[in-house]
Design a protein around this motif. Structure first.
Motif, PDB file in Angstrom:
ATOM      1  N   PHE A  18      -7.744 -15.920   8.430  1.00 41.65           N
ATOM      2  CA  PHE A  18      -8.282 -15.995   7.153  1.00 41.65           C
ATOM      3  C   PHE A  18      -7.396 -16.359   5.819  1.00 41.65           C
ATOM      4  N   ILE A  19      -6.003 -15.956   5.796  1.00 39.12           N
ATOM      5  CA  ILE A  19      -5.723 -17.393   5.105  1.00 39.12           C
ATOM      6  C   ILE A  19      -5.740 -18.772   4.547  1.00 39.12           C
ATOM      7  N   GLU A  20      -6.275 -19.005   5.702  1.00 36.64           N
ATOM      8  CA  GLU A  20      -7.307 -20.510   6.200  1.00 36.64           C
ATOM      9  C   GLU A  20      -8.039 -20.836   5.205  1.00 36.64           C
ATOM     10  N   LEU A  21      -8.528 -19.787   6.075  1.00 37.47           N
ATOM     11  CA  LEU A  21     -10.214 -20.239   5.754  1.00 37.47           C
ATOM     12  C   LEU A  21     -10.502 -19.615   4.345  1.00 37.47           C
ATOM     13  N   GLY A  22      -9.918 -18.470   4.068  1.00 35.70           N
ATOM     14  CA  GLY A  22     -10.417 -18.449   2.577  1.00 35.70           C
ATOM     15  C   GLY A  22      -9.364 -20.228   1.569  1.00 35.70           C
ATOM     16  N   LYS A  23      -8.697 -20.877   2.043  1.00 33.05           N
ATOM     17  CA  LYS A  23      -8.265 -21.892   1.094  1.00 33.05           C
ATOM     18  C   LYS A  23      -8.861 -23.257   1.445  1.00 33.05           C
ATOM     19  N   LYS A  24     -10.113 -22.890   2.779  1.00 32.76           N
ATOM     20  CA  LYS A  24     -11.322 -23.924   2.748  1.00 32.76           C
ATOM     21  C   LYS A  24     -12.446 -23.687   1.720  1.00 32.76           C
ATOM     22  N   PHE A  25     -12.474 -23.374   0.982  1.00 26.62           N
ATOM     23  CA  PHE A  25     -13.701 -22.534   0.383  1.00 26.62           C
ATOM     24  C   PHE A  25     -12.929 -21.706  -1.092  1.00 26.62           C
ATOM     25  N   LYS A  26     -11.935 -22.006  -1.650  1.00 29.30           N
ATOM     26  CA  LYS A  26     -10.950 -22.102  -2.664  1.00 29.30           C
ATOM     27  C   LYS A  26     -11.206 -20.371  -3.045  1.00 29.30           C
ATOM     28  N   PHE A  27     -10.570 -19.271  -1.863  1.00 29.39           N
ATOM     29  CA  PHE A  27     -11.132 -17.956  -2.607  1.00 29.39           C
ATOM     30  C   PHE A  27      -8.731 -17.106  -1.869  1.00 29.39           C
ATOM     31  N   GLU A  28      -8.780 -16.984  -2.316  1.00 28.09           N
ATOM     32  CA  GLU A  28      -6.753 -17.503  -2.656  1.00 28.09           C
ATOM     33  C   GLU A  28      -6.608 -15.691  -2.447  1.00 28.09           C
ATOM     34  N   THR A  29      -6.180 -15.331  -1.252  1.00 28.71           N
ATOM     35  CA  THR A  29      -6.298 -14.131  -1.132  1.00 28.71           C
ATOM     36  C   THR A  29      -4.730 -13.422  -0.733  1.00 28.71           C
ATOM     37  N   GLU A  30      -4.399 -12.062  -1.008  1.00 24.15           N
ATOM     38  CA  GLU A  30      -3.384 -11.668  -1.385  1.00 24.15           C
ATOM     39  C   GLU A  30      -3.336 -10.551  -0.150  1.00 24.15           C
ATOM     40  N   ASP A  31      -2.741  -9.983  -0.259  1.00 19.14           N
ATOM     41  CA  ASP A  31      -2.118  -7.986   0.758  1.00 19.14           C
ATOM     42  C   ASP A  31      -3.430  -7.741   0.721  1.00 19.14           C
ATOM     43  N   ILE A  32      -4.023  -7.639  -0.579  1.00 18.59           N
ATOM     44  CA  ILE A  32      -4.815  -6.327  -1.401  1.00 18.59           C
ATOM     45  C   ILE A  32      -6.460  -6.755  -1.384  1.00 18.59           C
ATOM     46  N   ASN A  33      -6.747  -7.828  -0.626  1.00 13.68           N
ATOM     47  CA  ASN A  33      -7.221  -8.340  -0.129  1.00 13.68           C
ATOM     48  C   ASN A  33      -7.809  -7.873   0.977  1.00 13.68           C
ATOM     49  N   PHE A  34      -7.163  -7.483   1.480  1.00  8.03           N
ATOM     50  CA  PHE A  34      -7.417  -7.074   3.414  1.00  8.03           C
ATOM     51  C   PHE A  34      -7.275  -5.775   3.539  1.00  8.03           C
ATOM     52  N   SER A  35      -7.817  -5.296   4.656  1.00  8.59           N
ATOM     53  CA  SER A  35      -7.968  -3.682   5.079  1.00  8.59           C
ATOM     54  C   SER A  35      -8.234  -3.569   6.134  1.00  8.59           C
ATOM     55  N   PHE A  36      -7.742  -3.888   6.907  1.00  3.62           N
ATOM     56  CA  PHE A  36      -7.662  -3.363   8.829  1.00  3.62           C
ATOM     57  C   PHE A  36      -8.031  -2.230   9.091  1.00  3.62           C
ATOM     58  N   ILE A  37      -9.050  -1.618   9.482  1.00  7.70           N
ATOM     59  CA  ILE A  37      -9.437  -0.254  10.408  1.00  7.70           C
ATOM     60  C   ILE A  37      -9.391  -0.568  11.799  1.00  7.70           C
ATOM     61  N   PRO A  38      -8.615   0.554  12.626  1.00  9.49           N
ATOM     62  CA  PRO A  38      -8.341   0.693  13.730  1.00  9.49           C
ATOM     63  C   PRO A  38      -9.853   0.810  14.255  1.00  9.49           C
ATOM     64  N   LYS A  39     -10.454  -0.068  15.470  1.00  8.44           N
ATOM     65  CA  LYS A  39     -11.478   0.661  16.038  1.00  8.44           C
ATOM     66  C   LYS A  39     -12.099   1.642  16.525  1.00  8.44           C
ATOM     67  N   ILE A  40     -12.793   2.282  16.070  1.00  4.86           N
ATOM     68  CA  ILE A  40     -12.948   3.849  16.416  1.00  4.86           C
ATOM     69  C   ILE A  40     -14.568   4.014  17.280  1.00  4.86           C
ATOM     70  N   ARG A  41     -13.705   4.615  18.443  1.00  2.00           N
ATOM     71  CA  ARG A  41     -14.708   4.813  19.477  1.00  2.00           C
ATOM     72  C   ARG A  41     -15.650   5.838  19.675  1.00  2.00           C
ATOM     73  N   LYS A  42     -16.246   5.986  20.181  1.00  2.00           N
ATOM     74  CA  LYS A  42     -17.163   6.809  20.340  1.00  2.00           C
ATOM     75  C   LYS A  42     -16.450   7.750  21.320  1.00  2.00           C
ATOM     76  N   GLU A  43     -16.794   9.739  21.451  1.00  2.00           N
ATOM     77  CA  GLU A  43     -16.880  10.081  22.753  1.00  2.00           C
ATOM     78  C   GLU A  43     -17.257  10.016  23.433  1.00  2.00           C
ATOM     79  N   GLU A  44     -18.617   8.934  23.780  1.00  5.46           N
ATOM     80  CA  GLU A  44     -18.389   8.646  25.483  1.00  5.46           C
ATOM     81  C   GLU A  44     -17.963   7.854  25.695  1.00  5.46           C
ATOM     82  N   GLU A  45     -17.036   7.043  24.842  1.00  3.35           N
ATOM     83  CA  GLU A  45     -16.206   5.703  25.331  1.00  3.35           C
ATOM     84  C   GLU A  45     -14.710   6.453  25.475  1.00  3.35           C
TER      85      GLU A  45
END
Length: 281
Positions: free
Chosen positions: A176-203
């Motif tokens: 995503f850092i490399e992708l942002g550079k292509k569109f002049k969107f400078e990313t820092e740690d605050i720009n990322f929110s990683f969320i675990p994949k929460i599975r449902k009961e049946e899974e």
């Protein structure tokens, strides 16, 4: 075995779900907009939100979050946003729908009317278009990317919300850092929110270890947040429209206690930290 009970410390984070739908769909997502029947639309009204906010302690409210399917297409969205901004800064969850150059320019003017800020959390699950669209839906990558570049153009600093396992984070972040550079969107740690994949009961895997850590030293969303919806008040966004997560009919009479009885709660507890509320520390 009785489920562990968690008590709300104080209501610092209030989610408002602008779209009312009965969860027949098993893959509820607080970010993604989906097509819906205009005639059957049942959503929270501006007056209902006004009444609810009067019951909240303004001095303790840190952030208001606007979520829901097609929330930005709500006929009273602009009025609701302005109302919320008089209470606190507002975070808008979106998959990028309805966000373009014109809308971004307008929202920047709205933000400049007061002292509170508008924060955008945009769902995008991979830096590669093909892989992202396989995870989300066809066209979702371009929609999210257009929203991000439009917001960035007018001085917003959007946060990318990415569902990922721990072993995927470093690779995705670099991509995503490399992708942002292509569109002049400078990313820092605050720009990322990683969320675990929460599975449902049946899974759930039946062989999975059910010995969970105690919540004594954990910082979970349900300890400081509630979500207001047409159907009542719920403990957190993941449990919206799940009767086990319903804590009351309004902010006037909701319960401060919630029981971590769902499989989703177990996964959240295992993660040990807030997933959806803003956490800049």
């Amino acid at each position: 075995v009785q489920a562990e009970c968690v008590t709300l410390k104080e209501l610092n984070h209030l989610f408002i779900d602008l779209e009312y739908t009965k969860t027949q769909n098993k893959s509820f997502n607080v970010y993604r907009s989906r097509s819906f029947n205009q005639k059957n639309k049942k959503y929270l009204q501006l007056d209902e939100i006004k009444d609810a906010l009067k019951l909240a302690d303004k001095s303790r409210l840190k952030y208001i979050y606007i979520t829901g399917k097609n929330s930005m297409s709500h006929p009273e969205f602009n009025h609701i946003l302005r109302l919320c901004l008089t209470y606190s800064s507002v975070t808008i969850f979106s998959d990028g729908s309805c966000i373009n150059d014109k809308k971004s320019r307008f929202l920047k003017r709205v933000e400049e009317e007061g002292t509170n800020e508008i924060i955008f959390k945009i769902e995008i699950n991979h830096y590669d278009e093909k892989q992202n669209d396989e995870i989300s839906s066809r066209g979702s990558f371009r929609k999210a990317l257009h929203a991000i570049t439009s917001l960035n153009k007018y001085g917003f600093n959007p946060i990318l919300v990415i569902k990922a396992d721990k072993n995927e984070i470093d690779e995705l972040k670099q991509g995503f850092i490399e992708l942002g550079k292509k569109f002049k969107f400078e990313t820092e740690d605050i720009n990322f929110s990683f969320i675990p994949k929460i599975r449902k009961e049946e899974e759930k895997n039946t062989s999975e270890d059910i010995n969970e850590p105690k919540t004594t030293n954990l910082d979970l969303d349900c300890m400081t947040c509630r979500i207001l919806a047409k159907s009542g008040v719920y403990n957190c966004p993941v449990l919206l429209n799940d009767y086990r997560g319903r804590s009351g009919s309004s902010l006037k009479d909701f319960s401060s206690k919630c029981y971590l009885e769902t499989y989703e709660c177990q996964q959240c507890k295992r993660n040990g930290q807030r997933l959806y509320t803003n956490n800049w520390s």
